[in-house]
Design a protein around this motif. Sequence first.
Motif, PDB file in Angstrom:
ATOM      1  N   ALA A 354       0.834  -1.207   0.000  1.00  0.00           N
ATOM      2  CA  ALA A 354       0.000   0.000   0.000  1.00  0.00           C
ATOM      3  C   ALA A 354       0.864   1.252   0.000  1.00  0.00           C
ATOM      4  O   ALA A 354       0.520   2.266  -0.623  1.00  0.00           O
ATOM      5  N   GLY A 355       2.019   1.198   0.695  1.00  0.00           N
ATOM      6  CA  GLY A 355       2.908   2.347   0.744  1.00  0.00           C
ATOM      7  C   GLY A 355       3.422   2.772  -0.624  1.00  0.00           C
ATOM      8  O   GLY A 355       3.637   3.968  -0.866  1.00  0.00           O
ATOM      9  N   PHE A 356       3.595   1.810  -1.560  1.00  0.00           N
ATOM     10  CA  PHE A 356       4.001   2.151  -2.927  1.00  0.00           C
ATOM     11  C   PHE A 356       2.968   3.078  -3.576  1.00  0.00           C
ATOM     12  O   PHE A 356       3.317   4.034  -4.264  1.00  0.00           O
ATOM     13  N   GLY A 357       1.687   2.778  -3.370  1.00  0.00           N
ATOM     14  CA  GLY A 357       0.642   3.602  -3.965  1.00  0.00           C
ATOM     15  C   GLY A 357       0.423   4.903  -3.227  1.00  0.00           C
ATOM     16  O   GLY A 357       0.213   5.956  -3.843  1.00  0.00           O
ATOM     17  N   VAL A 358       0.487   4.869  -1.886  1.00  0.00           N
ATOM     18  CA  VAL A 358       0.294   6.087  -1.100  1.00  0.00           C
ATOM     19  C   VAL A 358       1.319   7.140  -1.505  1.00  0.00           C
ATOM     20  O   VAL A 358       1.027   8.334  -1.563  1.00  0.00           O
ATOM     21  N   SER A 359       2.536   6.708  -1.829  1.00  0.00           N
ATOM     22  CA  SER A 359       3.584   7.633  -2.253  1.00  0.00           C
ATOM     23  C   SER A 359       3.171   8.416  -3.497  1.00  0.00           C
ATOM     24  O   SER A 359       3.398   9.630  -3.580  1.00  0.00           O
ATOM     25  N   THR A 360       2.559   7.755  -4.456  1.00  0.00           N
ATOM     26  CA  THR A 360       2.124   8.463  -5.673  1.00  0.00           C
ATOM     27  C   THR A 360       0.927   9.367  -5.393  1.00  0.00           C
ATOM     28  O   THR A 360       0.748  10.380  -6.068  1.00  0.00           O
ATOM     29  N   ALA A 361       0.111   9.014  -4.397  1.00  0.00           N
ATOM     30  CA  ALA A 361      -1.011   9.882  -4.018  1.00  0.00           C
ATOM     31  C   ALA A 361      -0.502  11.202  -3.457  1.00  0.00           C
ATOM     32  O   ALA A 361      -1.126  12.249  -3.638  1.00  0.00           O
ATOM     33  N   TYR A 362       0.635  11.176  -2.756  1.00  0.00           N
ATOM     34  CA  TYR A 362       1.258  12.405  -2.285  1.00  0.00           C
ATOM     35  C   TYR A 362       1.861  13.194  -3.442  1.00  0.00           C
ATOM     36  O   TYR A 362       1.660  14.403  -3.577  1.00  0.00           O
ATOM     37  N   LEU A 363       2.623  12.511  -4.279  1.00  0.00           N
ATOM     38  CA  LEU A 363       3.511  13.181  -5.228  1.00  0.00           C
ATOM     39  C   LEU A 363       2.816  13.701  -6.478  1.00  0.00           C
ATOM     40  O   LEU A 363       2.978  14.869  -6.855  1.00  0.00           O
ATOM     41  N   ILE A 364       2.033  12.851  -7.137  1.00  0.00           N
ATOM     42  CA  ILE A 364       1.583  13.177  -8.498  1.00  0.00           C
ATOM     43  C   ILE A 364       0.542  14.287  -8.567  1.00  0.00           C
ATOM     44  O   ILE A 364       0.718  15.260  -9.322  1.00  0.00           O
ATOM     45  N   PRO A 365      -0.572  14.227  -7.812  1.00  0.00           N
ATOM     46  CA  PRO A 365      -1.553  15.319  -7.943  1.00  0.00           C
ATOM     47  C   PRO A 365      -0.963  16.696  -7.621  1.00  0.00           C
ATOM     48  O   PRO A 365      -1.254  17.678  -8.303  1.00  0.00           O
ATOM     49  N   TRP A 366      -0.112  16.773  -6.594  1.00  0.00           N
ATOM     50  CA  TRP A 366       0.472  18.064  -6.235  1.00  0.00           C
ATOM     51  C   TRP A 366       1.456  18.560  -7.293  1.00  0.00           C
ATOM     52  O   TRP A 366       1.633  19.777  -7.457  1.00  0.00           O
ATOM     53  N   SER A 367       2.106  17.658  -8.014  1.00  0.00           N
ATOM     54  CA  SER A 367       3.023  18.105  -9.075  1.00  0.00           C
ATOM     55  C   SER A 367       2.262  18.491 -10.338  1.00  0.00           C
ATOM     56  O   SER A 367       2.827  19.126 -11.234  1.00  0.00           O
ATOM     57  N   MET A 368       0.984  18.124 -10.425  1.00  0.00           N
ATOM     58  CA  MET A 368       0.154  18.521 -11.562  1.00  0.00           C
ATOM     59  C   MET A 368      -0.395  19.943 -11.407  1.00  0.00           C
ATOM     60  O   MET A 368      -0.605  20.647 -12.400  1.00  0.00           O
ATOM     61  N   ILE A 369      -0.627  20.376 -10.167  1.00  0.00           N
ATOM     62  CA  ILE A 369      -1.289  21.655  -9.935  1.00  0.00           C
ATOM     63  C   ILE A 369      -0.523  22.854 -10.504  1.00  0.00           C
ATOM     64  O   ILE A 369      -1.130  23.743 -11.110  1.00  0.00           O
ATOM     65  N   PRO A 370       0.814  22.946 -10.354  1.00  0.00           N
ATOM     66  CA  PRO A 370       1.506  24.092 -10.960  1.00  0.00           C
ATOM     67  C   PRO A 370       1.318  24.179 -12.473  1.00  0.00           C
ATOM     68  O   PRO A 370       1.250  25.281 -13.037  1.00  0.00           O
ATOM     69  N   ASP A 371       1.208  23.027 -13.148  1.00  0.00           N
ATOM     70  CA  ASP A 371       0.966  23.033 -14.596  1.00  0.00           C
ATOM     71  C   ASP A 371      -0.390  23.654 -14.900  1.00  0.00           C
ATOM     72  O   ASP A 371      -0.548  24.424 -15.859  1.00  0.00           O
TER      73      ASP A 371
END
Length: 482
Positions: A354-371
């Motif tokens: 589960a930790g593998f997926g939780v990591s992407t939940a932190y990282l990806i949406p927040w890196s999309m917002i500046p775009d």
Amino acid sequence: MTESADSSAHLSEKLSLPTKLAFGAGDLGPAITANILVVFLLIFFTNVAGIDPGLAGSILLVGKLWDAVNDPLVGALSDRTKSRLGRRLPWMIWGGIPFGIFFFLQWIVPRFSDNPTTNQWGLFWYYVIVSILFNNFYTMVNLPYTALTPELTRDYDERTRLNSYRFAFSIGGSILSLVLALVIFRLVTDASQHYLWIGGVCAVMSVLPIYWCVLGVYKRVVRLERDRQEVLAANPVESIPYLQQLKIAFTNRPFLYVIGIYLCSWLAVQNTVTVIPYFVKNYMGLSDEVFTQAVIAVQVTALLMLFVWSKASAKLGKKAVYFLGMSLWVIAQIGLFLLQPGQVGLMYVLAIMAGFGVSTAYLIPWSMIPDVIELDELNTGQRREGIFYGFMVLLQKLALALGLFLVGQALQWSGFITSVAGEPAPVQPESALTAIRWMIGPLPALVLVIGMALAWLYPITREVHAEILLKLRDRAEHSSQN
């Protein structure tokens, strides 16, 4: 090179390691408090304060609904703040200490009456009021902090790396808070005092990193604010009314996809973390220390994978990384549903998955917002980080509130039996155990699948973002020539 072009080049430069570390530290305090509240507050209400689970879930919902109201407001006000320290840092400076004080006050159990019903309602209103005040100061600290990301750099991949540092501290803070809880569980012999000690220690440790962040990014923020004011003076932009800004934000189609991706990811995160204590203690029959260790296993894995996923994103793209992480997470959630009491080793394996997926939940949406913010700037001529980040934080808190409220209501409907600190733990009915299993497995898995479908439709790739930045640069150069 023109003044506007100089400013644009300055904004796109790489960040130094001390700046990245200081920026990342800004999320340490909010992460500590948020994680402690998610993991322990509901079970504190039901098992220490003796509040009915339905009423406990309502406390959390009321506080977060108010919190949802103040997020866009603080976002808009921080966009309009005028200070030599920039638009964001003054909010963090003034909000930091009250943020810690009201976090601590949530772990006190006052007594209002010898009548159980009267005392329940006294506790209800006490925790509602303290929760509202705490969440006000949480927003003052955390929302302007999150809006610093696109202001510090415009580089597409540098933002992902910057968010890696941010969420390394965020997940690290979550892990630290749980390690502290484990230490307190072992050192404090009076179980009724466990959460009071956790609240006090974590309150102090949450405030200090906020000021590390302020001091670490101060010089860069002041320099960038001076550049921004010079550009605005040369190219004044007409202010758009707040309601019209919201309308523009929600007509930004990529922003709607990011909202959906983020909401699904965080609803799954918050639901799972909230239910884990009940799943481990009541279904698996294990101790407080074991469920804390299970959450640590998830978060340590998520922390380690942040930098792996960040590098993978530079090669594979954000959407591909999100799909890989979510797929592993869905498998883990279904595995937890099928888990049987006694399979403790397998439980830890699933927690790591589960930790593998939780990591992407932190990282990806927040890196999309500046775009998304730069697309909005291209369409409107204004940068409104506070508005977009305000709604992202709002959704995070709504997901938390909704998850906690639904968990509380589901426990109430299923016949879950509450207890008071010092009393023997009751035997839970089969209906309550079944509800706990569904909330740990199939329901969050379904939400994650919906998030994956939305990620598939997200339209801003690295190539599209490069085109957006090129058009913004051409516009700036054209304006300076005129």
